[in-house]
Design an enzyme around this catalytic site. Structure first.
Site: not given
Ligand code: FPP
Length: 224
Positions: A9, A57, A170
């Protein structure tokens, strides 16, 4: 510790704090995931499960959803599978993978698979814990099983055949599980780190493994 589950996250906030677009944060998050896959052979772990994209998401703006899915697909094909193959790491997926865009289907079937004692990376993609339970119940119904045991539930979850995570780590500072592995984490130790996922470093996991080693786990009984 055998199995660690990681909630990646904080990509969006990492980017926003640097004046970048959220999708750039996801790109940097994917780079951090590649680093984790590279580190895996050196870590004293057998299984790592990561939360890459949740069923919730999809509520994000279409443009962000498309960017995240494209980034994940591109990194899997161009980087992750190659590193996994070089290191005998099996890649598995959990989640409602059949509802993903069609371009994912051939990527998912071409994931590297090694023998049963290889290390395993499990990628939760279009995954929601409640959705997994619904799909499990429907599978059980379709098999016309009417006496349910704990084994039957376990065998019909997406994680069938995998041990439950010993711990969840996390990133991003929030202290919740967000529909990630609700049944599988019943006895997991929970760790939260005040860093955004793109800031991942191997030392984070080594520290958690050390902390985990100090915990006396009794699973509801009186002894280990
Ligand atoms: C949460 O951060 C993250 C995600 C919704 C996407 C996670 C995906 C990756 C890290 C890429 C993984 C790659 C592979 C190849 C498996 P957020 O957008 O909710 O962050 P925020 O809480 O700061 O808004």
């Amino acid at each position: 510790m055998k199995h660690l589950a990681v909630i990646m996250d904080g990509n969006g906030r990492y980017a926003e704090q640097r004046g970048l677009e959220r999708k750039q944060g996801h790109f940097m998050g994917a780079e951090a995931f590649v680093t984790l896959v590279r580190d895996f052979p050196l870590l004293p772990l057998e299984i790592i499960t990561v939360y890459a994209f949740s069923t919730e998401n999809y509520k994000r703006p279409k443009d962000e959803v498309n960017s995240i899915l494209k980034i994940i697909a591109t990194f899997l094909e161009n980087k992750v599978y190659k590193i996994a193959r070089e290191n005998n790491v099996t890649v598995k997926f959990i989640g409602d993978i059949y509802s993903l865009p069609e371009y994912f289907h051939k990527i998912i079937v071409s994931a590297p698979v090694f023998d049963s004692d290889s290390k395993i990376i499990v990628i939760a993609l279009n995954y929601g814990g409640l959705d997994e339970v619904c799909r499990a119940v429907n599978k059980i119904q379709a098999k016309k099983i009417n006496f349910i045991t704990e084994e039957i539930i376990k065998d019909n979850l997406d994680t069938c055949g995998l041990p439950f995570p010993d711990a969840v780590l996390r990133y991003g500072g929030e202290k919740r599980l967000s529909n990630f592995l609700p049944l599988q984490t019943i006895y997991s130790e929970l760790f939260f780190i005040n860093k955004f996922w793109p800031e991942y470093d191997k030392s984070d996991i080594l520290f958690i493994i050390e902390q985990f080693g100090k915990i006396k786990r009794k699973f509801g009984g009186l002894n280990d």
